[in-house]
Design a protein around this motif. Structure first.
Motif, PDB file in Angstrom:
ATOM      1  N   SER A  63      34.015  49.640  59.538  1.00 29.14           N
ATOM      2  CA  SER A  63      34.651  48.449  60.092  1.00 29.14           C
ATOM      3  C   SER A  63      34.268  47.165  59.367  1.00 29.14           C
ATOM      4  O   SER A  63      34.929  46.138  59.527  1.00 29.14           O
ATOM      5  CB  SER A  63      34.285  48.317  61.580  1.00 29.14           C
ATOM      6  OG  SER A  63      32.874  48.216  61.744  1.00 29.14           O
ATOM      7  N   VAL A  64      33.213  47.209  58.560  1.00 26.42           N
ATOM      8  CA  VAL A  64      32.748  46.008  57.877  1.00 26.42           C
ATOM      9  C   VAL A  64      33.660  45.701  56.681  1.00 26.42           C
ATOM     10  O   VAL A  64      34.034  46.604  55.920  1.00 26.42           O
ATOM     11  CB  VAL A  64      31.293  46.178  57.397  1.00 26.42           C
ATOM     12  CG1 VAL A  64      30.834  44.961  56.592  1.00 26.42           C
ATOM     13  CG2 VAL A  64      30.373  46.392  58.593  1.00 26.42           C
ATOM     14  N   ARG A  65      34.032  44.437  56.530  1.00 27.29           N
ATOM     15  CA  ARG A  65      34.945  44.004  55.467  1.00 27.29           C
ATOM     16  C   ARG A  65      34.449  44.396  54.086  1.00 27.29           C
ATOM     17  O   ARG A  65      33.274  44.269  53.755  1.00 27.29           O
ATOM     18  CB  ARG A  65      35.096  42.480  55.517  1.00 27.29           C
ATOM     19  CG  ARG A  65      35.802  41.858  54.309  1.00 27.29           C
ATOM     20  CD  ARG A  65      35.843  40.339  54.400  1.00 27.29           C
ATOM     21  NE  ARG A  65      36.379  39.736  53.194  1.00 27.29           N
ATOM     22  CZ  ARG A  65      35.653  39.243  52.202  1.00 27.29           C
ATOM     23  NH1 ARG A  65      34.322  39.313  52.266  1.00 27.29           N
ATOM     24  NH2 ARG A  65      36.232  38.699  51.137  1.00 27.29           N
ATOM     25  N   LEU A  66      35.395  44.887  53.258  1.00 30.42           N
ATOM     26  CA  LEU A  66      35.138  45.095  51.837  1.00 30.42           C
ATOM     27  C   LEU A  66      35.379  43.780  51.112  1.00 30.42           C
ATOM     28  O   LEU A  66      36.463  43.190  51.202  1.00 30.42           O
ATOM     29  CB  LEU A  66      36.090  46.147  51.272  1.00 30.42           C
ATOM     30  CG  LEU A  66      35.636  47.588  51.158  1.00 30.42           C
ATOM     31  CD1 LEU A  66      36.775  48.437  50.614  1.00 30.42           C
ATOM     32  CD2 LEU A  66      34.417  47.720  50.246  1.00 30.42           C
ATOM     33  N   ALA A  67      34.385  43.316  50.386  1.00 32.43           N
ATOM     34  CA  ALA A  67      34.516  42.109  49.579  1.00 32.43           C
ATOM     35  C   ALA A  67      34.874  42.503  48.143  1.00 32.43           C
ATOM     36  O   ALA A  67      34.949  43.690  47.804  1.00 32.43           O
ATOM     37  CB  ALA A  67      33.206  41.330  49.609  1.00 32.43           C
ATOM     38  N   ALA A  68      35.111  41.506  47.301  1.00 36.28           N
ATOM     39  CA  ALA A  68      35.234  41.790  45.873  1.00 36.28           C
ATOM     40  C   ALA A  68      33.953  42.483  45.416  1.00 36.28           C
ATOM     41  O   ALA A  68      32.864  42.149  45.897  1.00 36.28           O
ATOM     42  CB  ALA A  68      35.457  40.506  45.096  1.00 36.28           C
ATOM     43  N   PRO A  69      34.027  43.441  44.487  1.00 36.25           N
ATOM     44  CA  PRO A  69      32.850  44.239  44.141  1.00 36.25           C
ATOM     45  C   PRO A  69      31.868  43.548  43.202  1.00 36.25           C
ATOM     46  O   PRO A  69      30.942  44.192  42.710  1.00 36.25           O
ATOM     47  CB  PRO A  69      33.466  45.477  43.483  1.00 36.25           C
ATOM     48  CG  PRO A  69      34.729  44.980  42.880  1.00 36.25           C
ATOM     49  CD  PRO A  69      35.243  43.941  43.833  1.00 36.25           C
ATOM     50  N   LEU A  70      32.053  42.258  42.956  1.00 31.02           N
ATOM     51  CA  LEU A  70      31.113  41.514  42.139  1.00 31.02           C
ATOM     52  C   LEU A  70      31.086  40.069  42.623  1.00 31.02           C
ATOM     53  O   LEU A  70      32.051  39.585  43.224  1.00 31.02           O
ATOM     54  CB  LEU A  70      31.470  41.574  40.652  1.00 31.02           C
ATOM     55  CG  LEU A  70      32.691  40.809  40.149  1.00 31.02           C
ATOM     56  CD1 LEU A  70      32.688  40.753  38.630  1.00 31.02           C
ATOM     57  CD2 LEU A  70      34.003  41.446  40.611  1.00 31.02           C
ATOM     58  N   ALA A  71      29.965  39.402  42.381  1.00 32.63           N
ATOM     59  CA  ALA A  71      29.860  37.995  42.743  1.00 32.63           C
ATOM     60  C   ALA A  71      30.776  37.172  41.842  1.00 32.63           C
ATOM     61  O   ALA A  71      31.248  37.646  40.802  1.00 32.63           O
ATOM     62  CB  ALA A  71      28.417  37.540  42.597  1.00 32.63           C
ATOM     63  N   ARG A  72      31.026  35.934  42.258  1.00 32.71           N
ATOM     64  CA  ARG A  72      31.925  35.089  41.476  1.00 32.71           C
ATOM     65  C   ARG A  72      31.451  35.005  40.030  1.00 32.71           C
ATOM     66  O   ARG A  72      30.321  34.597  39.752  1.00 32.71           O
ATOM     67  CB  ARG A  72      31.985  33.690  42.084  1.00 32.71           C
ATOM     68  CG  ARG A  72      33.013  32.780  41.389  1.00 32.71           C
ATOM     69  CD  ARG A  72      33.024  31.398  41.993  1.00 32.71           C
ATOM     70  NE  ARG A  72      33.419  31.447  43.399  1.00 32.71           N
ATOM     71  CZ  ARG A  72      33.306  30.410  44.230  1.00 32.71           C
ATOM     72  NH1 ARG A  72      32.794  29.273  43.807  1.00 32.71           N
ATOM     73  NH2 ARG A  72      33.705  30.528  45.488  1.00 32.71           N
ATOM     74  N   PRO A  73      32.291  35.396  39.079  1.00 33.60           N
ATOM     75  CA  PRO A  73      31.877  35.412  37.676  1.00 33.60           C
ATOM     76  C   PRO A  73      31.972  34.032  37.039  1.00 33.60           C
ATOM     77  O   PRO A  73      32.506  33.090  37.633  1.00 33.60           O
ATOM     78  CB  PRO A  73      32.895  36.371  37.036  1.00 33.60           C
ATOM     79  CG  PRO A  73      34.133  36.156  37.860  1.00 33.60           C
ATOM     80  CD  PRO A  73      33.662  35.904  39.274  1.00 33.60           C
ATOM     81  N   SER A  74      31.490  33.927  35.812  1.00 32.78           N
ATOM     82  CA  SER A  74      31.614  32.646  35.114  1.00 32.78           C
ATOM     83  C   SER A  74      33.061  32.375  34.730  1.00 32.78           C
ATOM     84  O   SER A  74      33.477  31.227  34.620  1.00 32.78           O
ATOM     85  CB  SER A  74      30.717  32.617  33.868  1.00 32.78           C
ATOM     86  OG  SER A  74      31.308  33.273  32.755  1.00 32.78           O
ATOM     87  N   LYS A  75      33.844  33.431  34.541  1.00 29.28           N
ATOM     88  CA  LYS A  75      35.254  33.240  34.207  1.00 29.28           C
ATOM     89  C   LYS A  75      36.053  34.514  34.464  1.00 29.28           C
ATOM     90  O   LYS A  75      35.517  35.622  34.437  1.00 29.28           O
ATOM     91  CB  LYS A  75      35.437  32.784  32.755  1.00 29.28           C
ATOM     92  CG  LYS A  75      34.703  33.570  31.704  1.00 29.28           C
ATOM     93  CD  LYS A  75      34.779  32.868  30.360  1.00 29.28           C
ATOM     94  CE  LYS A  75      33.772  33.422  29.367  1.00 29.28           C
ATOM     95  NZ  LYS A  75      32.368  33.098  29.722  1.00 29.28           N
ATOM     96  N   ILE A  76      37.345  34.301  34.723  1.00 31.18           N
ATOM     97  CA  ILE A  76      38.323  35.380  34.792  1.00 31.18           C
ATOM     98  C   ILE A  76      39.344  35.109  33.697  1.00 31.18           C
ATOM     99  O   ILE A  76      40.088  34.128  33.756  1.00 31.18           O
ATOM    100  CB  ILE A  76      39.014  35.438  36.167  1.00 31.18           C
ATOM    101  CG1 ILE A  76      37.995  35.650  37.287  1.00 31.18           C
ATOM    102  CG2 ILE A  76      40.066  36.558  36.186  1.00 31.18           C
ATOM    103  CD1 ILE A  76      38.593  35.569  38.691  1.00 31.18           C
ATOM    104  N   VAL A  77      39.339  35.951  32.681  1.00 29.84           N
ATOM    105  CA  VAL A  77      40.259  35.816  31.553  1.00 29.84           C
ATOM    106  C   VAL A  77      41.383  36.824  31.739  1.00 29.84           C
ATOM    107  O   VAL A  77      41.128  38.009  31.978  1.00 29.84           O
ATOM    108  CB  VAL A  77      39.537  36.079  30.215  1.00 29.84           C
ATOM    109  CG1 VAL A  77      40.487  35.861  29.039  1.00 29.84           C
ATOM    110  CG2 VAL A  77      38.301  35.205  30.083  1.00 29.84           C
TER     111      VAL A  77
END
Length: 285
Positions: A63-77
């Motif tokens: 029941s616990v929410r799935l988050a993005a599998p990594l912390a906020r990165p320095s960039k998304i290219v």
């Protein structure tokens, strides 16, 4: 391994998804899946910890929410027009070199979080994509060694507000960066889990109707070529995300006229070996 993160926004904890669906809490071993983790031999040491102590690790309820599998990165290219059929439906020539653009890292979202139409948005579109997560600092990397800099792969829906992207004076980043526009996951599959990233089926449906059905085999530029190419223009840091483009079937290419997403629509997508995700469209609030 399949790396995952659990919990409400701002309170996510790192974990691991086992093959039987069990969710392990790994926060006793690692603080988060971030630059320090990926760049510091974290995957290998986490694997050893799971082997030794995984049986005693706390379980995370479904029941616990799935988050993005990594912390906020320095960039998304992001790489544009990297599938031949998508370039054709966009009425654009095949690129001689990869087309690059950025997506704001504040767009990062969990795989099943709602996607919000931004204020003033009228043309919300979908794009199923293979995301590559960097595992080692990459600057001026040769293609032959590029995969050594890859930590793993994940499912990504590169949402786009086409009016912002194409009708507001440039650049594409305007239409790619709204909050919730980068749902990634359900997990990050480490590189050993994916034998060939260029042989993965990929699909996307809207309200149950198939819109995209393709394979990463149809990419113009492969993963190694892209990592090497991007590293000629910027340093890629551990934990950075590179999204490798989408196949045909986006709303923008629909004939006789595009049918963009509306509040209440449900988008589901998946890539072989990388799971599936679902986002419900909501109005701006």
């Amino acid at each position: 391994m399949k790396l995952a993160r659990f919990g409400e926004p701002g309170s996510e904890r790192p974990g691991v998804l086992l093959d039987d669906g069990t969710r392990l809490d790994a926060s006793a071993f690692v603080g988060d899946y971030d630059e320090a983790f990926f760049g510091g031999d974290g995957i290998r040491t986490l694997g050893a910890w799971i082997a030794e102590r995984g049986a005693a690790a706390p379980r995370v309820p479904p029941s616990v929410r799935l988050a993005a599998p990594l912390a906020r990165p320095s960039k998304i290219v992001c790489i544009g027009l990297n599938f031949r059929d998508h370039a054709a439906e966009s009425n654009m020539d095949l690129p001689k070199e990869p087309v690059m653009f950025f997506k704001a890292t504040t767009a990062l979202a969990g795989p099943n979080d709602p996607v919000m139409i931004p204020r003033g948005g009228t043309k919300l579109d979908w794009e199923v994509e293979l995301a590559v997560v960097i595992g080692a600092r990459a600057a001026y990397v040769d293609e032959a060694r590029a995969l050594d800099h890859v930590a793993g792969y994940a499912l990504h829906n590169d949402y786009s507000e086409r009016a912002f992207q194409l009708e507001r004076g440039g650049q594409w980043v305007k239409g790619k960066s709204a909050d919730t526009f980068a749902p990634i996951g359900p997990f990050l599959a480490t590189r050993d889990e994916i034998r060939d990233p260029h042989a993965l089926g990929m699909w996307l449906t809207v309200n149950g109707a198939t819109r995209q059905q393709s394979s990463t085999a149809n990419m113009i530029f492969g993963v190694a070529a892209l990592v090497s190419y991007v590293s000629q223009f910027m340093t890629l840091l551990p934990g950075d995300v590179m999204s490798t483009g989408t196949p045909a079937g986006v709303a923008l290419g629909m004939k006789p006229a595009p049918v963009f997403l509306q509040p209440g629509d449900a988008v589901e997508l998946g890539i072989d070996g990388l799971g599936r995700s679902r986002q419900e469209v909501v109005a701006h609030s």
